[in-house]
Design an enzyme around this catalytic site. Structure first.
Site: not given
Ligand code: COA
Length: 321
Positions: A112, A248, A278
């Site tokens: 990215c 980004h 993204n």
């Molecule tokens: N829909 C519904 N629930 C989901 C889900 C989805 N698409 N994806 C994950 N969950 C659930 C998980 O299983 C978890 O459930 P649990 O509490 O029962 O275990 C819960 O939601 C929380 O998951 P978690 O991974 O802790 O969520 P988060 O608040 O960290 O959000 C992201 C996840 C991916 C949105 C966040 O971590 C993020 O934005 N990270 C950066 C990712 C990114 O930008 N990557 C590219 C960079 S270039």
């Protein structure tokens, strides 16, 4: 002093829209979860076009706006993590499509952060007098690298392309800063085409993208404000002089956190991930082109571009429009 100025922008996204509700039909998710955690409502997904197709269309628009002949382009760099082929490079394919017969062409892989690294690479060539005109493209069809059964990644990404033409000029790019940390590569990976070996008689593995979302989040909200501050200090630019921070487009919450840490209002952080998700290496030029065509960029405006992602990699560029 010679630097590079953006003289044309272009973008292209595939026609097919996939909404959060559409995704809720294939994985256990819902619109509310995706919107509140990421700011994404929908994304474009390529059905028949490849990464080079999107790249060439964005490039044609940037060249048209720049008002140059394709023969004038000395260098084409395509930032992508989703090449159609190992070789030829996507940049060579773009060259063939747009008729930039005099250009040297290659792809650049920095996930990215790819567009920012590619733009800075073009700047280094132009500033040193090696080349005068470059086409820098970010294009991705990430949908082919995604496990559509993995809800933790498949809701985040989309396909698209953006491009800029840069030329030697007296104003334009004022400075840049880039970093990589190869010890943290495992938090965001895609092993497609890896591990094949003739002597071991193994077929290449085709593995999908995997991500430790929380680690990536923590990395981004720490490193992006840091690299922007380094760049402002290096160029002696007060933060108040920056008109826009074009980051980004990974996640709206990352942008909010960066704005808060820099103590800058959200009105200076344009966003369009709501519509495209993204798009990795394409997100910054896609947003820049949207802003440019909407007449939001005025001569003299100081703009910071900042990318972050797999590698890990992160960087920023300061531009005077
Ligand atoms: N829909 C519904 N629930 C989901 C889900 C989805 N698409 N994806 C994950 N969950 C659930 C998980 O299983 C978890 O459930 P649990 O509490 O029962 O275990 C819960 O939601 C929380 O998951 P978690 O991974 O802790 O969520 P988060 O608040 O960290 O959000 C992201 C996840 C991916 C949105 C966040 O971590 C993020 O934005 N990270 C950066 C990712 C990114 O930008 N990557 C590219 C960079 S270039």
């Amino acid at each position: 002093m010679i630097t590079s100025r953006i003289v044309g922008t272009g973008s292209y996204v595939p026609e097919q829209i996939v909404t959060n509700d559409d995704l809720a039909k294939i994985v256990e998710t819902n619109d509310e979860w995706i919107r509140t955690r990421t700011g994404i409502r929908q994304r474009r997904i390529a059905t028949s076009e490849g990464t080079s197709d999107l790249a060439a269309k964005a490039a044609e628009r940037a060249i048209e706006q720049a008002g140059i002949k394709p023969e004038e382009i000395d260098l084409i760099i395509l930032a992508t993590s989703s090449q159609d082929y190992c070789f030829p490079s996507g940049a060579c394919e773009v060259q063939g499509r747009v008729g930039a017969v005099n250009a040297v062409c290659y792809d650049l892989s920095a996930a990215c952060t790819g567009f920012v690294f590619a733009l800075n690479t073009a700047q280094a060539f132009i500033q040193s007098g090696v080349y005068r005109t470059a086409l820098v493209v970010g294009s991705e069809v990430l949908s082919k690298l995604i496990d559509w059964k993995d809800r933790s990644t498949c809701v985040l990404f989309g396909d698209g392309a953006g491009a800029v033409v840069v030329r030697a000029d007296e104003t334009g790019i004022l400075g840049f800063q880039m970093h990589s940390d190869g010890t943290k590569g495992n938090v965001l990976t895609c092993g497609a085409r890896s591990n094949g070996n003739f002597l071991m008689n193994q077929k290449p593995e085709l593995s999908y993208m995997t991500m430790d979302g929380q680690e990536v989040f923590k990395f981004a909200v720490k490193r992006v404000p840091e690299v922007i501050s380094q760049l402002l200090e290096k160029t002696g630019t007060p933060i108040e002089e920056i008109r826009y921070f074009v980051l980004h487009q990974a996640n709206y919450r990352i942008i909010e956190s960066v704005a808060k840490r820099l103590k800058v209002g959200m009105e200076k952080f344009p966003a369009n991930m709501e519509y495209y998700g993204n798009t990795s290496g394409a997100s910054i030029p896609l947003l820049l082109d949207e802003m440019n065509r909407a007449g939001k960029l005025n001569p003299g405006d100081k703009i910071i571009l900042s990318g972050f992602g797999g590698g890990l990699t992160w960087g920023a560029t300061l531009i005077q429009w």
